[in-house]
Design a protein around this motif. Structure first.
Motif, PDB file in Angstrom:
ATOM      1  N   GLU B 128       0.841  -1.208   0.000  1.00  0.00           N
ATOM      2  CA  GLU B 128       0.000   0.000   0.000  1.00  0.00           C
ATOM      3  C   GLU B 128       0.875   1.258   0.000  1.00  0.00           C
ATOM      4  O   GLU B 128       1.763   1.396   0.832  1.00  0.00           O
ATOM      5  CB  GLU B 128      -0.877  -0.006   1.245  1.00  0.00           C
ATOM      6  N   ASN B 167     -12.421   4.968   8.790  1.00  0.00           N
ATOM      7  CA  ASN B 167     -12.234   3.921   7.777  1.00  0.00           C
ATOM      8  C   ASN B 167     -12.188   4.508   6.372  1.00  0.00           C
ATOM      9  O   ASN B 167     -11.374   4.093   5.542  1.00  0.00           O
ATOM     10  CB  ASN B 167     -13.369   2.883   7.852  1.00  0.00           C
ATOM     11  N   ALA B 168     -13.070   5.454   6.114  1.00  0.00           N
ATOM     12  CA  ALA B 168     -13.089   6.080   4.785  1.00  0.00           C
ATOM     13  C   ALA B 168     -11.764   6.796   4.524  1.00  0.00           C
ATOM     14  O   ALA B 168     -11.183   6.668   3.436  1.00  0.00           O
ATOM     15  CB  ALA B 168     -14.253   7.057   4.677  1.00  0.00           C
ATOM     16  N   ASN B 170      -8.916   6.130   5.796  1.00  0.00           N
ATOM     17  CA  ASN B 170      -7.842   5.139   5.666  1.00  0.00           C
ATOM     18  C   ASN B 170      -7.754   4.502   4.286  1.00  0.00           C
ATOM     19  O   ASN B 170      -6.761   3.856   3.973  1.00  0.00           O
ATOM     20  CB  ASN B 170      -8.012   4.035   6.708  1.00  0.00           C
ATOM     21  N   THR B 171      -8.789   4.668   3.481  1.00  0.00           N
ATOM     22  CA  THR B 171      -8.717   4.106   2.130  1.00  0.00           C
ATOM     23  C   THR B 171      -7.865   4.990   1.209  1.00  0.00           C
ATOM     24  O   THR B 171      -7.515   4.584   0.110  1.00  0.00           O
ATOM     25  CB  THR B 171     -10.124   3.954   1.486  1.00  0.00           C
ATOM     26  N   ARG B 177      -4.537  12.001   2.412  1.00  0.00           N
ATOM     27  CA  ARG B 177      -5.409  12.391   3.531  1.00  0.00           C
ATOM     28  C   ARG B 177      -4.741  13.430   4.430  1.00  0.00           C
ATOM     29  O   ARG B 177      -5.409  14.258   5.028  1.00  0.00           O
ATOM     30  CB  ARG B 177      -5.910  11.177   4.305  1.00  0.00           C
ATOM     31  N   ARG B 214     -12.105  11.821  -3.689  1.00  0.00           N
ATOM     32  CA  ARG B 214     -12.087  10.406  -3.307  1.00  0.00           C
ATOM     33  C   ARG B 214     -12.781  10.183  -1.959  1.00  0.00           C
ATOM     34  O   ARG B 214     -13.482   9.182  -1.776  1.00  0.00           O
ATOM     35  CB  ARG B 214     -10.645   9.883  -3.278  1.00  0.00           C
ATOM     36  N   GLN B 218     -16.009   7.921  -1.362  1.00  0.00           N
ATOM     37  CA  GLN B 218     -15.923   6.824  -0.405  1.00  0.00           C
ATOM     38  C   GLN B 218     -17.073   6.918   0.618  1.00  0.00           C
ATOM     39  O   GLN B 218     -17.752   5.936   0.910  1.00  0.00           O
ATOM     40  CB  GLN B 218     -14.561   6.908   0.303  1.00  0.00           C
TER      41      GLN B 218
END
Lengths: 79, 226
Positions: B128, B167-168, B170-171, B177, B214, B218
């Motif tokens: 990642e 969580n969103a 973290n994508t 971010r 994004r 998300q």
């Protein structure tokens, strides 16, 4: 203005970077395009949700451990 | 978004609510701060060795730095580590703070460095990307056009909402971010963000656009299922 261009303009709008003319063009597009209006509204909502401080509270025990660690550091420096 | 931009936004398109209220800042806190000793005096005292003055500075910013850590790291344990390491480092390096930027901006820079270093360590064996990935334009095209009604906060409890937002976030790659949190949440200027992250102003703007698109997409996907 195409929808793809509008998405860029929406981001610039939230940065306060659009001139009055550009804002007018964007507003006209939003008035005609329901999808872009939703992207405009939900982008703002996305920012607002992450700004909501109450959703991310700091537990008192975390604060207490921070200050304990700091005091140990102060003592180390003093000796 | 700067406060000035937010103000313009409120005036021109009647955006509900103010960012200051949304950010959870209590007007009483602001009033109290004005009655407190000025920050420059506290910094001078702390530099002279007054640990009480440094603790007062910590009291002012600990909640904001914790929130930044939580949003960036995505979990409370790492957020606490970032919080502690940031203030311990700030104390150590205080003599080097030249006061040519806001104290808070300096703290944010330390916290972001701590956070990114930690993420790098955690993800060194994963594929990642931590830094900004080259985005396919297709990823930026919105696919969800449903309005978010009722408001997500009305739909979900605080803990659920917090988990959903983390969580969103973290994508997204950390590089994206972080820009979003510094610019849109901490309200650092483009230049301050660029300086904190070692980027050009143009790169900050480009990442901010991608991050907003994004994240919005998300959240839209997740809220559709909520």
């Amino acid at each position: 203005m195409t929808c793809k261009e509008a998405f860029q303009e929406i981001s610039k709008y939230y940065d306060g970077e659009l001139t009055n003319d550009e804002k007018r063009v964007l507003k006209e597009h939003l008035g005609r395009c329901g999808h872009c209006q939703i992207v405009f509204d939900t982008t703002r909502k996305t920012i607002e949700l992450y700004c909501e401080g109450e959703l991310f509270p700091m537990p008192e025990v975390v604060r207490s451990r921070l200050h304990q660690a700091l005091r140990r550091k102060f003592e180390q420096k003093a000796t | 978004m700067s406060s000035a931009a937010a103000e313009r936004l409120n005036l021109e398109l009647a955006v509900p609510g103010s960012r200051r209220v949304a950010a959870g800042l209590n007007p009483m806190d602001l009033q109290q701060q004005t009655l407190e000793r000025p920050e420059s005096a506290l910094i001078a005292e702390a530099k002279a060795g007054n640990s009480g003055a440094f603790e007062e500075l910590v009291n002012r910013y600990e909640r904001k730095i914790y929130r930044l850590g939580l949003r960036l790291m995505g979990n409370p344990q790492d957020a606490e580590d970032v919080l502690q390491e940031s203030f311990l480092k700030a104390y150590e390096h205080l003599p080097e703070f030249r006061e040519d930027s806001r104290f808070y901006t300096w703290l944010v820079r330390i916290a972001v460095n701590e956070g990114l270093m930690k993420l790098r360590k955690q993800r060194s064996d994963k594929s990642e990307p931590l830094e900004d990935a080259v985005d396919d334009d297709g990823q930026l095209m919105p696919r969800e056009f449903r309005d978010w009604r009722p408001n997500p906060e009305q739909l979900l409890g605080q803990e659920q909402m917090q988990a959903l937002l983390l969580n969103a976030a973290n994508t997204l790659p950390a590089g994206l971010r972080t820009v979003f949190f510094l610019r849109d949440v901490e309200e650092l200027s483009t230049e301050e963000t660029a300086e904190a992250l070692g980027l050009t102003a143009g790169a900050v703007k480009a990442r901010l656009f991608r991050a907003r698109m994004r994240l919005r997409e998300q959240l839209a996907q997740v809220l559709k299922r909520a």
